[in-house]
Design a protein around this motif. Structure first.
Motif, PDB file in Angstrom:
ATOM      1  N   SER A 232       1.245  -1.441  -0.467  1.00  0.00           N
ATOM      2  CA  SER A 232      -0.319  -0.034  -0.053  1.00  0.00           C
ATOM      3  C   SER A 232       0.664   1.309   0.043  1.00  0.00           C
ATOM      4  O   SER A 232       1.589   0.770   0.061  1.00  0.00           O
ATOM      5  CB  SER A 232      -0.968   0.165   1.385  1.00  0.00           C
ATOM      6  OG  SER A 232      -0.276  -0.292   2.392  1.00  0.00           O
ATOM      7  N   PRO A 233       0.305   2.468  -0.799  1.00  0.00           N
ATOM      8  CA  PRO A 233       1.101   3.914  -0.789  1.00  0.00           C
ATOM      9  C   PRO A 233       1.231   4.091   0.950  1.00  0.00           C
ATOM     10  O   PRO A 233       1.021   4.118   1.642  1.00  0.00           O
ATOM     11  CB  PRO A 233       0.493   4.447  -1.400  1.00  0.00           C
ATOM     12  CG  PRO A 233      -1.362   3.860  -1.577  1.00  0.00           C
ATOM     13  CD  PRO A 233      -0.750   2.829  -1.428  1.00  0.00           C
TER      14      PRO A 233
ATOM     15  N   PRO B  66       8.647   9.007   2.992  1.00  0.00           N
ATOM     16  CA  PRO B  66       9.170   7.766   2.247  1.00  0.00           C
ATOM     17  C   PRO B  66      10.372   7.071   2.844  1.00  0.00           C
ATOM     18  O   PRO B  66      10.200   5.896   2.848  1.00  0.00           O
ATOM     19  CB  PRO B  66      10.463   8.952   2.098  1.00  0.00           C
ATOM     20  CG  PRO B  66       9.825  10.112   1.555  1.00  0.00           C
ATOM     21  CD  PRO B  66       8.909  10.879   3.000  1.00  0.00           C
ATOM     22  N   ASP B  67      10.089   7.276   4.412  1.00  0.00           N
ATOM     23  CA  ASP B  67      10.560   6.293   5.514  1.00  0.00           C
ATOM     24  C   ASP B  67       9.484   5.544   6.062  1.00  0.00           C
ATOM     25  O   ASP B  67      10.192   5.127   7.023  1.00  0.00           O
ATOM     26  CB  ASP B  67      11.496   6.793   6.878  1.00  0.00           C
ATOM     27  CG  ASP B  67      12.612   8.022   5.846  1.00  0.00           C
ATOM     28  OD1 ASP B  67      13.181   8.477   6.424  1.00  0.00           O
ATOM     29  OD2 ASP B  67      13.509   7.262   4.689  1.00  0.00           O
ATOM     30  N   ASN B  68       8.143   5.256   5.336  1.00  0.00           N
ATOM     31  CA  ASN B  68       7.920   4.293   5.958  1.00  0.00           C
ATOM     32  C   ASN B  68       7.609   2.775   6.376  1.00  0.00           C
ATOM     33  O   ASN B  68       7.934   2.221   5.209  1.00  0.00           O
ATOM     34  CB  ASN B  68       6.404   4.771   5.755  1.00  0.00           C
ATOM     35  CG  ASN B  68       5.119   4.223   6.362  1.00  0.00           C
ATOM     36  OD1 ASN B  68       5.419   3.872   8.218  1.00  0.00           O
ATOM     37  ND2 ASN B  68       3.680   3.835   6.355  1.00  0.00           N
TER      38      ASN B  68
END
Lengths: 171, 185
Positions: free
Chosen positions: B178-179, B183-185
């Motif tokens: 999933s989106p 950026p660092d998720n």
């Protein structure tokens, strides 16, 4: 009695007993001593041996000379076939022992010849001396400086060196 | 002077012949006394008992006695047995191997005791040879298998398509596609 030695290899020298030419009436002390020796030593010993032999004569055991089959040599073994190496090694060791005994027999013959001939052995024993020299030379060439840890492999390497030296000499 | 020496010799001779005569004792004679060895009371039959003082030899004699005893305890039976074997059984004679006959391994020895030892205790040399060959064969197989294992490891590591040298990865179904917001998720 055990079997006698080989009469051709060790010939007996010609007998030199002089003809008995007794010119005195006195008894011969050598004869007296020889008879004394015969009755006191020879006869009892012989009778003892005969008695013991008669006791042992019933069932005499025999022993045989072991004969080994020939197995492939070290040169005929595949690379890495350690059992073949072992058999070749054992055969080489047996042959080494046999060769040592051969050298001893030839040496013994030469010594017997020298003892027989006395001071003229150089001339009379030429055959035995020649045989001994030849045997010793060949033995030294083949097994010479292998040392105490000699093995069939080292002997083969020595042979290879000899062949290389011969080839280098011929070329 | 010569007469004096002759007189002296004569007096000595007289004293020698009969020493107990009154005129012949040493005090009377001008000469040296001549001892008579054969007239002294020396008897060797039952002499005077002497108490000789010397160090004790009890321990030495005890040691030698015990040494003798323990050596002969087995020495005499062994000597008797060996004599009886040599007299009654006797050594073997050399003979040719008969046709089609395979001698036992103990029939290659001459003395009866050597034959007995080879028969009772030792394995035949053929069996020893085969045992050695079997040991060599086992070692050869072990060495071959080790070399093969090294080769297999090398090839599998290199190609990567074998069962070895596989690293376990995580389960792919757990990946979150999933989106993400950052950026660092």
């Amino acid at each position: 009695m055990p079997s006698d030695y080989d009469k051709e290899a060790y010939p007996e020298p010609p007998r030199q007993t002089p003809v008995v030419d007794k010119q005195t009436a006195l008894p011969n002390p050598a004869l007296i001593l020889s008879k004394l020796f015969y009755y006191s030593v020879d006869l009892p010993v012989t009778t003892f041996r005969d008695v013991v032999d008669s006791i042992r004569a019933k069932n005499k055991p025999v022993y045989y000379h072991q004969k080994f089959r020939r197995v492939p040599d070290l040169t005929e073994c595949q690379e890495g076939d350690y059992t073949c190496y072992y058999e070749a090694e054992m055969q080489w060791r047996r042959d080494y022992k046999v060769d040592q005994e051969i050298v001893k027999v030839v040496q013994e013959r030469m010594r017997a010849c020298q003892q027989r001939e006395g001071f003229s052995y150089n001339q009379n024993c030429a055959k035995e001396i020649e045989q001994f020299n030849e045997t010793m030379k060949n033995f030294q060439l083949r097994y010479g400086d292998l040392g105490a840890y000699a093995s069939g492999r080292k002997c083969l390497m020595k042979q290879k060196e000899r062949m290389i030296a011969a080839q280098a000499q011929n070329a | 002077m010569v007469a004096m020496s002759v007189l002296r010799a004569a007096a000595a001779f007289a004293a020698r012949l009969s020493p107990l005569k009154s005129g012949n004792t040493a005090a009377n004679l001008l000469t040296r006394a001549i001892p008579r060895a054969d007239k002294v009371a020396v008897r060797w039959g039952h002499g005077k008992k002497m108490f000789v003082i010397k160090p004790s030899d009890y321990y030495d004699r005890r040691f030698l006695r015990l040494l003798q005893y323990y050596i002969l305890l087995t020495g005499i039976p062994v000597a008797v047995i060996v004599t009886c074997v040599n007299v009654f059984i006797g050594e073997a004679e050399l003979a040719e191997i008969p046709e089609g006959y395979e001698p036992e391994h103990w029939e290659y020895y001459q003395h009866p005791i050597s034959r007995w030892i080879a028969r009772t205790f030792y394995d035949s040399p053929v069996k020893d040879y085969e045992k050695m060959m079997a040991a060599i064969q086992i070692e050869k197989e072990k060495a071959d298998m080790r070399l093969a294992e090294l080769e297999v490891r090398r090839v599998m590591r290199q190609k990567g398509d074998g069962p070895w040298f596989q690293m376990e990865t995580m389960d792919k179904t757990l990946i979150d596609y999933s989106p993400k917001s950052t950026p660092d998720n």
